[in-house]
Design a protein around this motif. Structure first.
Motif, PDB file in Angstrom:
ATOM      1  N   THR A 186       0.811  -1.138  -0.052  1.00 24.72           N
ATOM      2  CA  THR A 186      -0.071   0.103  -0.042  1.00 24.72           C
ATOM      3  C   THR A 186       0.894   1.216  -0.296  1.00 24.72           C
ATOM      4  O   THR A 186       0.638   2.086  -0.804  1.00 24.72           O
ATOM      5  CB  THR A 186      -0.907   0.022   1.285  1.00 24.72           C
ATOM      6  OG1 THR A 186      -1.726  -1.190   1.190  1.00 24.72           O
ATOM      7  CG2 THR A 186      -1.607   1.172   1.097  1.00 24.72           C
ATOM      8  N   PHE A 187       1.920   1.152   0.560  1.00 15.99           N
ATOM      9  CA  PHE A 187       2.891   2.432   1.022  1.00 15.99           C
ATOM     10  C   PHE A 187       3.251   2.709  -0.650  1.00 15.99           C
ATOM     11  O   PHE A 187       3.282   3.828  -0.745  1.00 15.99           O
ATOM     12  CB  PHE A 187       3.930   1.834   1.784  1.00 15.99           C
ATOM     13  CG  PHE A 187       5.054   3.102   2.112  1.00 15.99           C
ATOM     14  CD1 PHE A 187       4.584   4.170   3.027  1.00 15.99           C
ATOM     15  CD2 PHE A 187       6.186   3.180   1.415  1.00 15.99           C
ATOM     16  CE1 PHE A 187       5.744   5.164   3.172  1.00 15.99           C
ATOM     17  CE2 PHE A 187       7.105   4.122   1.852  1.00 15.99           C
ATOM     18  CZ  PHE A 187       6.852   5.086   2.597  1.00 15.99           C
ATOM     19  N   SER A 188       3.774   1.691  -1.303  1.00 14.17           N
ATOM     20  CA  SER A 188       4.455   2.055  -2.538  1.00 14.17           C
ATOM     21  C   SER A 188       3.307   2.253  -3.448  1.00 14.17           C
ATOM     22  O   SER A 188       3.694   3.389  -4.606  1.00 14.17           O
ATOM     23  CB  SER A 188       5.284   0.528  -2.928  1.00 14.17           C
ATOM     24  OG  SER A 188       6.177   0.305  -2.084  1.00 14.17           O
ATOM     25  N   ALA A 189       2.142   1.820  -3.580  1.00 11.77           N
ATOM     26  CA  ALA A 189       1.086   2.218  -4.387  1.00 11.77           C
ATOM     27  C   ALA A 189       0.710   3.534  -4.107  1.00 11.77           C
ATOM     28  O   ALA A 189       0.654   4.337  -5.078  1.00 11.77           O
ATOM     29  CB  ALA A 189       0.048   1.170  -4.172  1.00 11.77           C
ATOM     30  N   LEU A 190       0.645   4.034  -2.975  1.00 11.13           N
ATOM     31  CA  LEU A 190       0.131   5.612  -2.846  1.00 11.13           C
ATOM     32  C   LEU A 190       1.321   6.298  -3.286  1.00 11.13           C
ATOM     33  O   LEU A 190       1.175   7.506  -3.806  1.00 11.13           O
ATOM     34  CB  LEU A 190       0.105   5.706  -1.191  1.00 11.13           C
ATOM     35  CG  LEU A 190      -1.147   5.251  -0.573  1.00 11.13           C
ATOM     36  CD1 LEU A 190      -1.197   5.321   0.797  1.00 11.13           C
ATOM     37  CD2 LEU A 190      -2.515   5.833  -1.256  1.00 11.13           C
TER      38      LEU A 190
END
Length: 353
Positions: free
Chosen positions: A345-349
């Motif tokens: 999720t961190f990378s996607a955001l």
């Protein structure tokens, strides 16, 4: 005791001159269910959690100072045990229970950070824990809660009432319900973060705190009003979930539909009653930030300060870094409330620039 000198030029917040307000709380004994905590409770909580909770570092950034024309102090609760400030309140609330109350365990409801904090704090103190969590809670928070040994009961945050489910479970099991924010011992425990911040850096002109249900902001207000009585205190919510802002301006608790935001730890429908009893007297303003601003603030911490802060944990920093609060020339304390976000999720955001 530390004191903050009176400001020559009171802070301007969204075009309004800050009004100093001082918290006066009746110190007569009251039932635990209705007792409003005081700074004495914060000091008691500090003694209870000493040796269990980390005294997290206060970090600085020349880039942040230059961009805001202020002196910024970040209290890094993303580095707390279980990854968030919630460990303070959860551990304190369990430690305050007598032996009989501990026998049948504790029950809580949470979207994640209180869940894993309570699970971990309960394990450390030899108490069983059951946590009611939304089905869409972040996977990393579910895994951590289960890993700390808690039983998880899932619910749908948009169609079911987590409080009702938790009350039923507590009644069936004879367990003690420890909610994530609307509880005097939880509030007192959360207040120890701001206590440490002010002890470590001295006088501050402004304290900015993330706001969901209000436990961290209420506890922080107790500490700030005792240690830096003239500093301005501002809470920060996601733009789509401004129930606290509406409540402060109306003078009573305002309930809203379940909001949607990447700040999953702040997706509440209203602030707690214990919390609002403190906020309405001690907090100067509540402002909001957008999800886009939260993402940019996450990027700032990752790129400039080499650390992970979850969206909810970025609320206060986003308000300062994106100009929602005028703070030029001030000494500003900012609470980073947590760092629990899975890397996918961190990378996607951050990849969606």
């Amino acid at each position: 005791m530390l004191h903050c000198r009176a400001l020559e030029n009171p802070l301007t917040i969204r075009g309004h001159r800050a009004q100093w307000r001082f918290l006066v709380v009746n110190t007569a004994p009251a039932p635990a269910s209705s007792r409003i905590p005081t700074f004495d409770d914060v000091r008691t909580a500090r003694a209870r959690i000493s040796g269990a909770a980390h005294r997290t570092p206060v970090l600085t950034s020349r880039t942040a100072d230059a961009g805001t024309e202020a002196t910024i102090f970040f209290k890094a609760e993303n580095l707390q045990r279980a990854g968030a400030f919630k460990f303070r309140g959860a551990y304190n609330a369990i430690a305050a229970l007598d032996a009989h109350s501990r026998q049948n365990g504790v029950v809580a409801f949470s979207s994640g950070n209180h869940a894993q904090a309570l699970a971990y704090a309960a394990r450390l103190q030899g108490v069983s824990a059951t946590v009611v969590m939304p089905r869409d809670a972040p996977e990393i928070k579910v895994a951590a809660t289960r890993g700390y040994g808690a039983e998880i009961v899932f619910y749908d945050r948009y169609t079911e009432d987590r409080t009702e489910i938790s009350l039923r479970l507590a009644a069936e099991r004879g367990a003690v319900l420890i909610p994530p924010y609307d509880h005097p011992d939880v509030i007192a425990g959360q207040g120890t973060a701001a206590l440490e911040l002010i002890e470590d850096v001295g006088e501050i002109d402004l304290l900015v705190v993330p706001l969901g249900g209000g436990g961290l902001l209420a506890g922080s207000a107790l500490s700030a009003r005792a240690l830096s009585p003239t500093c301005t205190i501002v809470g920060v919510e996601p733009e789509t979930g401004n129930d606290g802002q509406q409540s402060l301006r109306k003078g009573e608790v305002v309930k809203i539909p379940v909001p949607k935001s990447i700040a999953d730890g702040a997706l509440v429908t209203h602030v707690g009653d214990h919390n609002f009893a403190i906020l309405k007297n001690a907090v100067d303003d509540i402002v909001t930030v957008t999800d886009a601003q939260l993402v940019e603030t996450m990027r700032f911490f990752a790129e400039r300060m080499k650390m992970i802060v979850e969206p909810t944990g970025c609320l206060a920093a986003a308000a300062v870094l994106h100009g929602a609060i005028a703070c030029g020339g001030k000494r500003v304390g900012i609470l980073l409330s947590g760092g629990n976000i899975d890397l996918k999720t961190f990378s996607a955001l951050l990849g969606g620039r």
